[in-house]
Scaffold this motif. Structure first.
Motif, short mmCIF file in Angstrom:
data_model
loop_
_atom_site.label_atom_id
_atom_site.label_comp_id
_atom_site.label_asym_id
_atom_site.label_seq_id
_atom_site.Cartn_x
_atom_site.Cartn_y
_atom_site.Cartn_z
N LYS A 1 84.74 15.31 68.56
CA LYS A 1 84.48 14.06 67.85
C LYS A 1 83.63 13.16 68.74
N TRP A 2 82.51 12.65 68.21
CA TRP A 2 81.65 11.80 69.02
C TRP A 2 81.94 10.33 68.71
N LEU A 3 81.84 9.50 69.76
CA LEU A 3 82.06 8.07 69.65
C LEU A 3 80.89 7.34 70.30
N PHE A 4 80.25 6.46 69.55
CA PHE A 4 79.17 5.65 70.10
C PHE A 4 79.77 4.42 70.77
N VAL A 5 79.61 4.34 72.08
CA VAL A 5 80.04 3.15 72.82
C VAL A 5 78.93 2.11 72.77
#
Length: 263
Positions: free
Chosen positions: A152-156
């Motif tokens: 799962k990718w998360l944009f910080v």
């Protein structure tokens, strides 16, 4: 004993019919299985092997050294580049002076995605920097690789889809199974102390993190390029210059380009 993978690469000295068959027969006599095989460079062939013991490899190497038709160039436990070379039929370009820097052009996005996906699958902390001009395919490649790696990718911080800069995560987002994506220009130009505190927390998570524009990131933080495990450079063509002056002037990174999506 568990079987182990080995990588064999040889250069063809005398190309004659039946050469590959001879080598395959030799591997069979030594009870060495071929997982995959492909041409990896001009006149070179790479094989991914499955062996029971190093004694088999020693015997194989000894016999191959007596063959005039080939020259063994590599025989070792496979590195990531070796596996991808067999899979794609060519080696990833690597900087000769900085061994952790790898170079790609836009028509190699498939190899790039595969390369990053294999890194993302590895356990523990991995810090990857990716350089490239705006809209060359950096973020899209990262997202595609995370899908391939089942992460799962998360944009910080990001300019993809919407302009994003985050100051906190919710509890389940601190998982080491997640992939954290940070845009070094966005964080440097728009960050407050809460955002940087979040980045420090993320850096302590034993998970993969990708920093776009790592040079800008390290100029404005306590981190250095020595902290990165991999540096990836992506260009439209081999001669394209990555110019940070142009990147910083890009309208996507202007103050007006952010529409109040901080959270």
């Amino acid at each position: 004993m568990d079987r182990k993978e080995w990588y064999l690469e040889y250069e063809i000295q005398i190309n004659r019919p039946g050469l590959l068959g001879d080598i395959s027969s030799l591997l069979g006599m030594l009870s060495i299985n071929i997982i995959s095989i492909n041409g990896v460079e001009d006149n070179k062939r790479g094989l991914l092997l499955l062996v029971k013991s190093e004694e088999q490899i020693a015997r194989l190497e000894s016999i191959l050294q007596t063959m005039e038709t080939i020259k063994v160039t590599k025989i070792r436990e496979p590195k990531l580049r070796d596996k991808l070379a067999v899979r794609h039929g060519r080696y990833i370009q690597r900087d000769q002076d900085d061994k952790k820097t790898f170079r790609f052009v836009r028509d190699e996005l498939g190899i790039l995605v595969d390369f990053m996906a294999e890194i993302f699958k590895q356990e523990g902390h991995k810090l990857i920097g990716i350089r490239g001009m705006p809209r060359v395919g950096k973020t899209e490649s990262i997202v595609a690789a995370s899908v391939c790696a089942n992460k799962k990718w998360l944009f910080v911080s990001s300019t993809l889809l919407k302009q994003t800069i985050r100051n906190q995560l919710i509890d389940d987002e601190y998982s080491e199974d997640n992939l954290f994506i940070i845009d070094g220009v966005v964080s440097s130009r728009r960050a407050n102390e809460k955002h940087w505190q979040l980045i420090r927390e993320i850096m302590r998570i034993p998970a993969a993190k990708v920093i776009e524009h790592p040079d800008i990131f390290v100029e404005n933080s306590e981190y250095s390029l020595e902290d990165f495990d991999y540096i990836i450079e992506l260009r439209d063509n081999p001669n394209q210059e990555i110019t940070y002056e142009v990147i910083q002037k890009d309208p996507f990174f202007s103050e007006e380009g952010f529409g109040g999506f901080d959270y």
